[in-house]
Design an enzyme around this catalytic site. Structure first.
Site, PDB file in Angstrom:
ATOM      1  N   HIS A  52      15.406 -11.118  37.048  1.00  8.43           N
ATOM      2  CA  HIS A  52      15.462  -9.775  37.660  1.00  8.43           C
ATOM      3  C   HIS A  52      16.808  -9.602  38.355  1.00  8.43           C
ATOM      4  O   HIS A  52      17.361 -10.553  38.910  1.00  8.43           O
ATOM      5  CB  HIS A  52      14.309  -9.608  38.664  1.00  8.43           C
ATOM      6  CG  HIS A  52      14.169  -8.198  39.128  1.00  8.43           C
ATOM      7  ND1 HIS A  52      14.971  -7.670  40.115  1.00  8.43           N
ATOM      8  CD2 HIS A  52      13.354  -7.198  38.719  1.00  8.43           C
ATOM      9  CE1 HIS A  52      14.645  -6.397  40.288  1.00  8.43           C
ATOM     10  NE2 HIS A  52      13.666  -6.083  39.465  1.00  8.43           N
ATOM     11  N   GLU A  87      16.688  -2.997  32.671  1.00  9.66           N
ATOM     12  CA  GLU A  87      16.676  -2.359  33.990  1.00  9.66           C
ATOM     13  C   GLU A  87      18.106  -2.160  34.460  1.00  9.66           C
ATOM     14  O   GLU A  87      18.700  -3.073  35.055  1.00  9.66           O
ATOM     15  CB  GLU A  87      15.943  -3.254  34.990  1.00  9.66           C
ATOM     16  CG  GLU A  87      14.502  -3.531  34.630  1.00  9.66           C
ATOM     17  CD  GLU A  87      13.687  -3.894  35.869  1.00  9.66           C
ATOM     18  OE1 GLU A  87      12.745  -3.157  36.178  1.00  9.66           O
ATOM     19  OE2 GLU A  87      14.007  -4.886  36.542  1.00  9.66           O
TER      20      GLU A  87
HETATM   21  P1  PGA Z   1      11.839   0.445  41.034  1.00  6.90           P
HETATM   22  O1  PGA Z   1      11.989  -1.120  40.662  1.00  6.90           O
HETATM   23  O2  PGA Z   1      10.810   1.006  40.069  1.00  6.90           O
HETATM   24  O3  PGA Z   1      11.346   0.458  42.454  1.00  6.90           O
HETATM   25  O4  PGA Z   1      13.171   1.051  40.864  1.00  6.90           O
HETATM   26  C1  PGA Z   1      11.957  -1.559  39.332  1.00  6.90           C
HETATM   27  C2  PGA Z   1      12.258  -3.046  39.271  1.00  6.90           C
HETATM   28  O5  PGA Z   1      13.127  -3.500  40.005  1.00  6.90           O
HETATM   29  O6  PGA Z   1      11.621  -3.785  38.495  1.00  6.90           O
END
Ligand code: PGA
Length: 268
Positions: free
Chosen positions: A99, A171
């Protein structure tokens, strides 16, 4: 065959008490029982300290459990780390790896993430490999290069036949609702066009690296400020196979509409 949808809730360090985690997880599990999920999978990733209690509470339901991270060794003198065996022991089926908060705040490298991916696969935990570029990298025209490098280095030595157990979460860092990651950046969800470009690039890389059969089956989730108000347009894109959701996964009321949107797309 299109990849199955996977919707994940990443609770980060947001739900601090076991009782609260159990109550939210129970509400989500109860809401899921009323839905026909088909092949869609739904997981949540609570804090480690809540995993066991949450696992007991959701046993036998459609809701699955994920760890937020793990170490790449089984056991030993590694203060503060969590073993893949411990995650399995409390009922985790998935584990988030790489992540951007792990990469950017805690300095995790692609080489470390690669060891974790391989260890998770060895232990039959499904890695949710998170990748994504920063706002600056995108501005510099590096979106493809950064994601390519993260994919290539994090998936080094992974065999095509292991791919069916992997999920990719694209992401973009600039879309994650995290002011620590994005100190001077206006945080906004990727537009369907931006997400589409990145997902198509990732899919093409997977197919060219692992072959058509293996590369076309892996679910690619979108993550970054996904919520009820923007998920329909994103999930409508055939190249987006689910979502990894932070803030909006912290209650059944905000998480369920995303799952329902994914199921609506699946029925089309
Ligand atoms: P968020 O986080 O939906 O709060 O932007 C997503 C993530 O970091 O997996």
């Amino acid at each position: 065959m299109t990849p199955k949808y996977v919707i994940g809730g990443n609770w980060k360090l947001q739900i601090l008490r076991v009782e609260e985690a159990v109550s939210i997880a129970t509400a989500i599990a109860e809401a899921l029982e009323k839905l026909d999920l088909g092949t869609t999978e739904v997981f949540i990733a609570p804090s480690y300290t809540a995993l066991y209690a949450v696992a007991q509470a959701i046993k036998g339901t459609k809701l699955k459990l994920a760890g937020q991270n793990m170490y790449f060794r089984d056991k030993g003198a590694f203060t503060g780390e969590i073993s893949p065996d411990s995650l399995k022991d409390v009922g985790c089926e998935y584990v988030l790896l790489g992540h951007s908060e792990r990469r950017r705040i805690f300095g995790e490298t692609n080489a470390q993430i690669n060891q974790k991916v391989k260890k998770a696969l060895e232990k039959n935990l499904k890695p949710v490999l998170c990748i994504g570029e920063t706002a600056q990298e995108r501005k510099d025209g590096q979106m493809e290069a950064v994601n390519r490098q993260q994919l290539a280095e994090s998936l080094a030595d992974v065999e095509p036949e292991q791919l069916s157990n992997i999920i990719i979460a694209y992401e973009p860092v600039w879309a994650i609702n995290n002011p620590f990651l994005n100190p001077n950046v206006e945080i906004k969800t990727a537009t369907p066009e931006q997400a589409s470009d990145a997902h198509n690039f990732i899919r093409a890389w997977l197919v060219s690296t692992f072959g058509e059969t293996a590369g076309s089956q892996i679910p690619i989730q979108y993550g970054g400020s996904m919520k009820a108000g923007n998920c329909v347009d994103l999930l409508a894109l055939p190249e987006i196979n689910g979502g990894l959701i932070g803030g909006a996964s912290l209650s059944s009321e905000t998480f369920m509409p995303i799952i329902e949107a994914a199921l609506g797309q699946m029925k089309k």
